[in-house]
Design a protein around this motif. Structure first.
Motif, PDB file in Angstrom:
ATOM      1  N   ALA A   1       0.795  -1.226   0.000  1.00 30.55           N
ATOM      2  CA  ALA A   1       0.000   0.000   0.000  1.00 30.55           C
ATOM      3  C   ALA A   1       0.833   1.284   0.000  1.00 30.55           C
ATOM      4  O   ALA A   1       0.497   2.229  -0.729  1.00 30.55           O
ATOM      5  CB  ALA A   1      -0.958  -0.006   1.189  1.00 30.55           C
ATOM      6  N   PRO A   2       1.917   1.400   0.785  1.00 28.83           N
ATOM      7  CA  PRO A   2       2.634   2.678   0.819  1.00 28.83           C
ATOM      8  C   PRO A   2       3.216   3.117  -0.518  1.00 28.83           C
ATOM      9  O   PRO A   2       3.464   4.297  -0.732  1.00 28.83           O
ATOM     10  CB  PRO A   2       3.759   2.399   1.827  1.00 28.83           C
ATOM     11  CG  PRO A   2       3.247   1.306   2.691  1.00 28.83           C
ATOM     12  CD  PRO A   2       2.448   0.450   1.773  1.00 28.83           C
ATOM     13  N   PHE A   3       3.430   2.157  -1.436  1.00 25.86           N
ATOM     14  CA  PHE A   3       4.035   2.466  -2.728  1.00 25.86           C
ATOM     15  C   PHE A   3       3.114   2.105  -3.892  1.00 25.86           C
ATOM     16  O   PHE A   3       3.588   1.929  -5.012  1.00 25.86           O
ATOM     17  CB  PHE A   3       5.348   1.678  -2.894  1.00 25.86           C
ATOM     18  CG  PHE A   3       6.451   2.128  -1.993  1.00 25.86           C
ATOM     19  CD1 PHE A   3       7.202   3.255  -2.295  1.00 25.86           C
ATOM     20  CD2 PHE A   3       6.742   1.425  -0.836  1.00 25.86           C
ATOM     21  CE1 PHE A   3       8.230   3.672  -1.469  1.00 25.86           C
ATOM     22  CE2 PHE A   3       7.772   1.838   0.003  1.00 25.86           C
ATOM     23  CZ  PHE A   3       8.516   2.970  -0.310  1.00 25.86           C
ATOM     24  N   LEU A   4       1.823   2.019  -3.657  1.00 25.31           N
ATOM     25  CA  LEU A   4       0.954   1.484  -4.698  1.00 25.31           C
ATOM     26  C   LEU A   4       0.925   2.369  -5.944  1.00 25.31           C
ATOM     27  O   LEU A   4       0.805   1.867  -7.065  1.00 25.31           O
ATOM     28  CB  LEU A   4      -0.467   1.280  -4.174  1.00 25.31           C
ATOM     29  CG  LEU A   4      -1.337   0.383  -5.054  1.00 25.31           C
ATOM     30  CD1 LEU A   4      -0.713  -0.998  -5.228  1.00 25.31           C
ATOM     31  CD2 LEU A   4      -2.735   0.257  -4.488  1.00 25.31           C
ATOM     32  N   HIS A   5       1.049   3.688  -5.791  1.00 20.55           N
ATOM     33  CA  HIS A   5       1.077   4.565  -6.963  1.00 20.55           C
ATOM     34  C   HIS A   5       2.296   4.268  -7.831  1.00 20.55           C
ATOM     35  O   HIS A   5       2.203   4.216  -9.062  1.00 20.55           O
ATOM     36  CB  HIS A   5       1.036   6.034  -6.550  1.00 20.55           C
ATOM     37  CG  HIS A   5       2.065   6.464  -5.557  1.00 20.55           C
ATOM     38  ND1 HIS A   5       2.583   5.645  -4.574  1.00 20.55           N
ATOM     39  CD2 HIS A   5       2.708   7.663  -5.389  1.00 20.55           C
ATOM     40  CE1 HIS A   5       3.471   6.309  -3.849  1.00 20.55           C
ATOM     41  NE2 HIS A   5       3.557   7.526  -4.331  1.00 20.55           N
ATOM     42  N   TYR A   6       3.429   4.042  -7.185  1.00 11.76           N
ATOM     43  CA  TYR A   6       4.672   3.724  -7.895  1.00 11.76           C
ATOM     44  C   TYR A   6       4.583   2.348  -8.550  1.00 11.76           C
ATOM     45  O   TYR A   6       4.895   2.178  -9.742  1.00 11.76           O
ATOM     46  CB  TYR A   6       5.828   3.769  -6.895  1.00 11.76           C
ATOM     47  CG  TYR A   6       7.149   3.247  -7.401  1.00 11.76           C
ATOM     48  CD1 TYR A   6       7.917   3.990  -8.293  1.00 11.76           C
ATOM     49  CD2 TYR A   6       7.649   2.024  -6.960  1.00 11.76           C
ATOM     50  CE1 TYR A   6       9.144   3.520  -8.747  1.00 11.76           C
ATOM     51  CE2 TYR A   6       8.875   1.547  -7.405  1.00 11.76           C
ATOM     52  CZ  TYR A   6       9.619   2.295  -8.295  1.00 11.76           C
ATOM     53  OH  TYR A   6      10.826   1.828  -8.744  1.00 11.76           O
ATOM     54  N   VAL A   7       4.132   1.360  -7.783  1.00  8.44           N
ATOM     55  CA  VAL A   7       4.086  -0.011  -8.281  1.00  8.44           C
ATOM     56  C   VAL A   7       3.061  -0.145  -9.415  1.00  8.44           C
ATOM     57  O   VAL A   7       3.309  -0.846 -10.404  1.00  8.44           O
ATOM     58  CB  VAL A   7       3.771  -0.990  -7.134  1.00  8.44           C
ATOM     59  CG1 VAL A   7       3.602  -2.397  -7.660  1.00  8.44           C
ATOM     60  CG2 VAL A   7       4.891  -0.959  -6.093  1.00  8.44           C
TER      61      VAL A   7
END
Length: 257
Positions: free
Chosen positions: A151-157
């Motif tokens: 979740a903390p990096f979902l935009h990146y992933v």
């Protein structure tokens, strides 16, 4: 392996013209150094001239997140190199958050522009020249984190997942023209930017922390040259029958299935 990789001094890329985005530090700088050491002529980019491009490389300051930035980079490549034989999309990144709801619309768009659409825009400008020459090698740098989205990096992933799907489609479309398109997905790599990101993640998610290094089966973080070696293999003649592939370079950290 020496400090600048396995291709140093081979002359394997003599006469080749390479463009590497985000090449002033970390993985990008390692790719630039290795290409130079193997005889390539290299142009690299960053948003500003505050970073230092590896000695011997040409440099253009441009923001890959915008169409204007892509236009400026393509123009500089034509002026400086006279064309591009090797294209490595390395620029990317995004900061962590406490959860998905904390990621703003603006940050979603920025992640897409930097980690996905930057490649689409620049490819659209440079692939036509490769098609005319019926030759070219493109590498998109993704992330092994796509295998286990958090979740903390979902935009990146999510942006990197889009990049991987796009890369496969581009590879199939351009194969008849002698253009190979592949992806490299790094795991945990010891770079200043990566360390800062992991520290911020640990601050926002203290229960999870940064994950101990022993969680990497090969027992260490990656080095920028580990990733650069993979990139150079994929753009070299040694990989002449490889396209539409995704080379995961993570020390075995992320589960494959």
């Amino acid at each position: 392996m020496n400090a600048i990789g396995n291709y140093a001094g081979t002359g394997e890329f003599a006469g080749k013209r390479a463009l590497v985005t985000g090449g002033t530090r970390g993985i990008g700088a390692a790719v630039v150094r290795q290409l130079l050491a193997a005889g390539a002529e290299v142009l690299t980019t960053a948003r500003s001239a505050t970073g230092t491009a590896p000695q011997g490389a040409s440099f253009v300051a441009a923001d890959v997140r915008t169409r204007a930035g892509a236009d400026a980079i393509a123009a500089a490549a034509q002026e400086t190199l006279g064309g591009v034989d090797i294209l490595v999309h390395n620029a990317g990144g995004a900061g962590p958050h406490a959860g998905i709801a904390a990621i703003s619309d603006e940050e979603w768009q920025d992640a897409l522009d930097l980690n996905f659409l930057a490649s689409v825009r620049l490819d659209s400008l440079l692939v036509p020249g490769m098609r005319e020459r019926r030759s070219g090698a493109i590498v998109h740098i993704s992330s092994a984190a796509v295998l286990t989205p958090v979740a903390p990096f979902l935009h990146y992933v999510a942006a990197k997942a889009a990049l991987e799907a796009y890369s496969k489609g581009l590879a199939l479309e351009q194969a008849p023209f002698g253009i190979r398109v592949n992806t490299v997905s790094p795991g945990r790599v010891a770079t200043p930017g990566g360390e800062a990101t992991r520290e911020e993640w640990a601050r926002l998610n203290p229960a999870q922390g940064q994950n101990d290094i022993p969680a990497v089966p090969l027992g260490r973080e990656g080095r920028p040259d580990d990733i650069a070696d993979a990139v150079l293999f994929l753009v070299s003649g040694r990989a002449s029958w490889l396209t539409e592939s995704n080379l995961i370079v993570d020390g075995g950290e992320f589960p494959r299935g």
